[in-house]
Enzyme design. Structure first.
Site, PDB file in Angstrom:
ATOM      1  CG  HIS A  92      42.453  61.022  55.650  1.00 31.43           C
ATOM      2  ND1 HIS A  92      42.635  62.153  56.432  1.00 31.43           N
ATOM      3  CD2 HIS A  92      42.227  60.000  56.507  1.00 31.43           C
ATOM      4  CE1 HIS A  92      42.552  61.798  57.706  1.00 31.43           C
ATOM      5  NE2 HIS A  92      42.300  60.509  57.783  1.00 31.43           N
ATOM      6  CE  LYS A 117      27.802  29.410  34.080  1.00 33.14           C
ATOM      7  NZ  LYS A 117      26.705  30.216  34.607  1.00 33.14           N
ATOM      8  N   GLY A 141      28.466  33.502  37.538  1.00 40.03           N
ATOM      9  CA  GLY A 141      29.848  33.841  37.886  1.00 40.03           C
ATOM     10  C   GLY A 141      29.971  34.576  39.211  1.00 40.03           C
ATOM     11  NE  ARG A 142      25.335  38.936  38.809  1.00 46.61           N
ATOM     12  CZ  ARG A 142      25.051  38.535  37.575  1.00 46.61           C
ATOM     13  NH1 ARG A 142      26.024  38.153  36.760  1.00 46.61           N
ATOM     14  NH2 ARG A 142      23.808  38.519  37.133  1.00 46.61           N
ATOM     15  CD  GLU A 158      38.591  40.303  29.026  1.00 51.06           C
ATOM     16  OE1 GLU A 158      38.010  39.223  28.738  1.00 51.06           O
ATOM     17  OE2 GLU A 158      38.010  41.404  29.012  1.00 51.06           O
ATOM     18  CE  LYS A 192      31.897  39.221  28.158  1.00 52.60           C
ATOM     19  NZ  LYS A 192      31.324  37.938  28.551  1.00 52.60           N
ATOM     20  CD  GLU A 207      28.427  40.568  35.551  1.00 57.70           C
ATOM     21  OE1 GLU A 207      29.383  41.169  35.012  1.00 57.70           O
ATOM     22  OE2 GLU A 207      28.507  39.390  35.908  1.00 57.70           O
TER      23      GLU A 207
HETATM   24  O1  F6P Z   1      31.509  39.464  31.191  1.00 66.44           O
HETATM   25  C1  F6P Z   1      30.822  39.186  32.330  1.00 66.44           C
HETATM   26  C2  F6P Z   1      31.086  37.793  32.803  1.00 66.44           C
HETATM   27  O2  F6P Z   1      30.360  36.888  32.043  1.00 66.44           O
HETATM   28  C3  F6P Z   1      30.758  37.666  34.275  1.00 66.44           C
HETATM   29  O3  F6P Z   1      29.435  37.472  34.518  1.00 66.44           O
HETATM   30  C4  F6P Z   1      31.629  36.525  34.661  1.00 66.44           C
HETATM   31  O4  F6P Z   1      31.799  36.476  36.046  1.00 66.44           O
HETATM   32  C5  F6P Z   1      32.896  36.869  33.923  1.00 66.44           C
HETATM   33  O5  F6P Z   1      32.453  37.436  32.713  1.00 66.44           O
HETATM   34  C6  F6P Z   1      33.817  35.721  33.642  1.00 66.44           C
HETATM   35  O6  F6P Z   1      33.198  34.729  32.866  1.00 66.44           O
HETATM   36  P1  F6P Z   1      33.849  33.309  32.708  1.00 66.44           P
HETATM   37  O7  F6P Z   1      33.895  32.664  34.047  1.00 66.44           O
HETATM   38  O8  F6P Z   1      32.945  32.566  31.768  1.00 66.44           O
HETATM   39  O9  F6P Z   1      35.221  33.470  32.139  1.00 66.44           O
END
Ligand code: F6P
Length: 528
Positions: free
Chosen positions: A383, A207, A266-267, A213, A491, A352
């Site tokens: 188990h 987004k 995002g979620r 990452e 972060k 979150e």
């Molecule tokens: O770090 C949390 C977060 O912002 C989440 O809410 C989101 O789903 C994820 O990182 C990925 O964010 P993006 O879609 O902006 O890469």
């Protein structure tokens, strides 16, 4: 009576009721009401929800509903569907429900331009997927693209990954899907061995398009493609983002760029273009069925009274445990291999959203908010982790999930189902006749969700049910479920440390533990 006095009064009544109910074991509640197993159930389409093995009575639910009224829960639900800026800290609406509105209108947003934007984007996804199906989307050697790698993390990974796995049997054509999320290079290293660069499409899902990452992984894979001989990189990359400028800078062409908007968190985003890997894996028609299932749950959520409302009921039960039993954890255990990734997806959705420490007015709260949400697949969990659930002293309300129809072998299926049902019974019942270390208290609550077949539509309804449950849980806790400021500090520190780690001289003002850990790393590098 003003609403805050009313709230206090009902909380007091709930407290007293909790005390009175504590004298009873769940077993007693089943003895007192022979039909409890039927009386405390709900059904939505093919979803059958049994919440009778929870520590509650009709009085509990009535009081909780009264409490919800003092908080104007219904008003807040309506506000979401009217598109009001219920995400108060970020001053945004939460319009994920609009992404699955039926063509021609959304529940409360008929007149806004938003629906048109969503439809246009859906049309774009549809056309893109049909290009793939017709083998017209090709790579630099003109071979059709048949391998889709989603590069994303958090909400830009967990939802699509979970759904693609859950609906594996609906996969169309001979396509392959992979998900790269971790910055740990091991994931990329193993992926490279499994894919053919000539037929691979990378989808950068972010987004913000600045998640470290995701962008690092995307750049590394871009370099690998170039090294592999790809001379038309933009035929192999697509992006889903709200940051179109950054997407363009990365070199992704307009036809391969899919939009999302700031009003979808995002979620909550798998219904948007973030769901592109889903549509590519199971076809656009099936993707639409997921949206339809979710839409039907939205209709239920907005139209049913709180008494008959499934997400509201489940959230009230969550609140009951968090606030009156001091529950600190909650688990999701699917007896369905297809739902392998559901616990991880739900962990983000719940934690979150509701792991917060300020209320809607910005005051620091003095009560526990969202619980630690986790899960594992049944029967494997029996188990490994179940010992603590049965004899440990924590209260961990559980959702068990299981399909009714078999997946090709009746014997396996019946054993699977029997184990699922047995777990909820054993947790409830306990073993009171046994002595000392064999004694099992029981009285451990759970909800069992059964469904016929895990179809795209049913999965859509199930996931929307969880989204709304999270939202109502947040309303009851009086917090904003739609921001996530808590993740920012880590972060920022990771960025500072990564700058420092790459240099010889120390340049951050860190505590001795942090500095020592950095130094250990630096020393270990000197040996190389
Ligand atoms: O770090 C949390 C977060 O912002 C989440 O809410 C989101 O789903 C994820 O990182 C990925 O964010 P993006 O879609 O902006 O890469």
């Amino acid at each position: 009576m003003s609403s805050s006095i009313n709230k206090k009064t009902i909380r007091k009544q709930l407290s007293e009721h909790h005390k009175a109910l504590s004298k009873f074991h769940l077993r007693d509640l089943f003895t007192q009401d022979r039909d409890r197993g039927k009386n405390f159930t709900s059904q939505f389409a093919d979803l059958y929800i049994d919440f009778s093995k929870n520590i509650l009575t009709n009085e509990t639910l009535d009081l909780l509903l009264e409490y919800a009224k003092t908080l104007n829960i219904k008003k807040s639900i309506d506000a979401m569907f009217r598109g009001e800026k219920i995400n108060v800290t970020e001053k945004r609406a939460a319009l994920h429900f609009a992404l699955r509105a039926k063509p021609g209108g959304a529940l409360g947003l008929e007149d806004s331009g938003i629906i048109k934007k969503i439809e246009d984007e859906l049309q774009k996804i549809k056309e893109f997927v049909s290009l793939v199906n017709d083998k017209k989307l090709t790579g630099w050697t003109n071979k059709p693209l048949d391998t889709f790698i989603n590069i994303g993390i958090g909400g830009s990974d967990l939802g699509p990954k979970m759904v693609v796995r859950a609906l594996n049997q609906y996969r169309v054509n001979k396509t392959h899907s992979f998900f790269i999320s971790n910055i740990d290079y091991e994931q990329i290293e193993s992926l490279k061995k499994r894919i053919n660069p000539e037929t691979t499409l990378f989808i950068i899902s972010s987004k913000s398009f600045n998640t470290i990452e995701t962008i690092t992984n995307a750049n590394t894979l871009k370099s690998w493609m170039l090294k592999s001989g790809c001379n038309e990189i933009n035929r192999h990359f697509a992006a889903v983002s709200s940051n179109l400028e950054a997407v363009e800078k990365f070199g992704i062409k307009k036809e391969n760029t899919f939009k999302i908007w700031d009003w979808v968190g995002g979620r909550f985003s798998l219904w948007s273009a973030i769901g592109l890997p889903i549509a590519l894996a199971i076809g656009f028609k099936n993707f639409e069925k997921i949206l339809l299932g979710a839409h039907k749950m939205d209709e239920h959520f907005i139209s049913q009274t709180p008494e008959e409302n499934i997400p509201v009921t489940l959230a009230l039960i969550d609140y009951w445990y968090i606030n009156f039993f001091g529950a600190e954890t909650q688990a999701f255990i699917p007896y369905d291999e297809s739902l392998k990734y559901l616990p991880a997806y739900l962990s983000q959705l719940f934690m979150e959203s509701n792991g917060k420490s300020t209320d809607l007015s910005g005051n620091i709260v003095d009560y526990k908010t969202g619980v630690i949400t986790w899960g594992a697949i049944g029967t494997n969990s029996q188990h490994s982790i179940s010992q603590l659930l049965h004899q440990g002293k924590h209260m961990t309300p559980i959702d068990f999930l299981a399909p009714l129809s078999n997946k090709g072998n009746q014997k396996h299926h019946e054993l699977l189902l029997a184990n699922c049902i047995a777990q909820s019974r054993a947790l409830m019942q306990g073993e009171s006749n046994a002595k000392s270390h064999q004694h099992i208290d029981g009285n451990k609550p759970s909800t069992t969700i059964l469904y016929d077949v895990l179809t795209p539509e049913l999965l859509g309804s199930l996931l929307a049910m969880y989204e709304h449950r999270v939202f109502v849980q947040g309303l009851l806790l009086e917090i904003n479920s739609f921001d996530q400021y808590g993740v920012e500090l880590g972060k920022k520190m990771a960025l500072d440390i990564s700058k420092n780690i790459a240099q010889k001289e120390k340049n951050i003002d860190a505590d001795s533990s942090t500095q020592n850990l950095i130094d250990i790393y630096k020393k270990s590098r000197e040996k190389e």
